[in-house]
Design a protein around this motif. Sequence first.
Motif, PDB file in Angstrom:
ATOM      1  N   ASP A 194      35.090  53.103  49.546  1.00  0.00           N
ATOM      2  CA  ASP A 194      36.192  52.150  49.424  1.00  0.00           C
ATOM      3  C   ASP A 194      37.242  52.706  48.463  1.00  0.00           C
ATOM      4  OD1 ASP A 194      37.888  49.988  48.914  1.00  0.00           O
ATOM      5  OD2 ASP A 194      36.278  48.525  49.106  1.00  0.00           O
ATOM      6  N   PRO A 195      38.437  53.039  48.952  1.00  0.00           N
ATOM      7  CA  PRO A 195      39.463  53.597  48.065  1.00  0.00           C
ATOM      8  C   PRO A 195      39.906  52.638  46.972  1.00  0.00           C
ATOM      9  CG  PRO A 195      40.413  53.039  50.204  1.00  0.00           C
ATOM     10  CD  PRO A 195      38.920  52.912  50.338  1.00  0.00           C
ATOM     11  N   ARG A 196      39.725  51.329  47.194  1.00  0.00           N
ATOM     12  CA  ARG A 196      40.097  50.353  46.161  1.00  0.00           C
ATOM     13  C   ARG A 196      39.193  50.484  44.946  1.00  0.00           C
ATOM     14  NH1 ARG A 196      39.992  45.689  50.659  1.00  0.00           N
ATOM     15  NH2 ARG A 196      38.092  46.882  51.042  1.00  0.00           N
ATOM     16  N   LEU A 197      37.904  50.684  45.191  1.00  0.00           N
ATOM     17  CA  LEU A 197      36.976  50.889  44.079  1.00  0.00           C
ATOM     18  C   LEU A 197      37.245  52.227  43.402  1.00  0.00           C
ATOM     19  CD1 LEU A 197      33.644  49.571  45.686  1.00  0.00           C
ATOM     20  CD2 LEU A 197      35.328  48.319  44.326  1.00  0.00           C
ATOM     21  N   ALA A 198      37.591  53.233  44.199  1.00  0.00           N
ATOM     22  CA  ALA A 198      37.898  54.546  43.620  1.00  0.00           C
ATOM     23  C   ALA A 198      39.125  54.480  42.726  1.00  0.00           C
ATOM     24  CB  ALA A 198      38.123  55.564  44.744  1.00  0.00           C
ATOM     25  N   ALA A 199      40.158  53.750  43.169  1.00  0.00           N
ATOM     26  CA  ALA A 199      41.387  53.644  42.380  1.00  0.00           C
ATOM     27  C   ALA A 199      41.117  52.942  41.055  1.00  0.00           C
ATOM     28  CB  ALA A 199      42.454  52.892  43.171  1.00  0.00           C
ATOM     29  N   LYS A 200      40.308  51.895  41.086  1.00  0.00           N
ATOM     30  CA  LYS A 200      39.976  51.191  39.851  1.00  0.00           C
ATOM     31  C   LYS A 200      39.109  52.043  38.935  1.00  0.00           C
ATOM     32  CE  LYS A 200      40.563  46.357  41.119  1.00  0.00           C
ATOM     33  NZ  LYS A 200      39.999  44.997  40.980  1.00  0.00           N
TER      34      LYS A 200
END
Length: 342
Positions: A194-200
């Motif tokens: 999940d790129p959203r988790l990676a960004a965070k």
Amino acid sequence: MFLKVGELAKRSGLTVRTLHHYDAVGLLTPSARADNGYRLYDRHDVARLHLILALRGFGLSLTEIGACLDQPDIPLTSIVERQIATLDQQIEQAARLRDHLKRLRGTLMDGEEPELADWLTTLELMTMYEKYFSRDELARLPVYRNGPEAEAGWDNLVEQVRALMESGTPPEHEKARELAIRWMTMLVRDTNGDPRLAAKLNHMHENEPSLQAHIGISLALRDYVLRAFSETKMLTYEKYLSPGEIRFMRANYGKRAMEWPQLMADVRDAIDEGITPDSPQGAELARRWLDLFRSYAGDDPGTQLKFRKALENEPDLMIGTWADEALLTFVRQAMSRVVQLN
């Protein structure tokens, strides 16, 4: 059966003042009142209070809770299931902490002096994640959910990369590239793809020096890995490009690499929210994507076509990224729409 406000406050662990406030803002209006004006709550009111407290526990504001409760047919079953999942996560965290404390007790019983700083760091890290991730996100974040197991899987890899960097091995070296591919593949796995988790996770890492120290990944080490990983991509693209195109790519490829996870996160959010590629929001995402792409591919349509051909013919270019077919399809359709409008 009715409960007076004082009885409900006692049974629920809330204050009378809080229940009065919920009534005042329209969240929980009692079903009846006694002759003397006292608020009286029935079973349906208590069920609604359960929903309010559950949603508040998920981090929603009172305004957001009100909007949620205004929807017809609130799925109480799904709310309870979500509560159970949250409690399961909390139980796992408590179990990990209990294991730490048992080891600390064993150290003390053996007459050894434990490092208090290690335990303080552990406690700090447990709360640090909660500053950046919601409870739902933490439940979907393997690197957090698996705790010490996930950390153990990284220790050896981090040491190998650090040894290469400190020995002066350039990131272009074959060994550095191999380790970078392993690194990025594990990172995709431990962020659940999940790129959203990676960004965070990137944001937390950049802003928390104590995390960098604990996991042994300094910003310099991270950048070394990114350069090595970029080299694996550029070597593949070079097979499709002219010498001049290669020089431009190499001069610009890694400059904005850290912007990709957040952009992919925004695309993933758009997909989940039902935003269509031909919408204004889809067009804006496509323009941001094109801007990043052009930063290393240039503005020549012929050169850009070569990069797209490489992506079609070289599946390894997708290894260690968060771009899946659904995300890429959305972007392609949004870009087509932008091209038509221009």
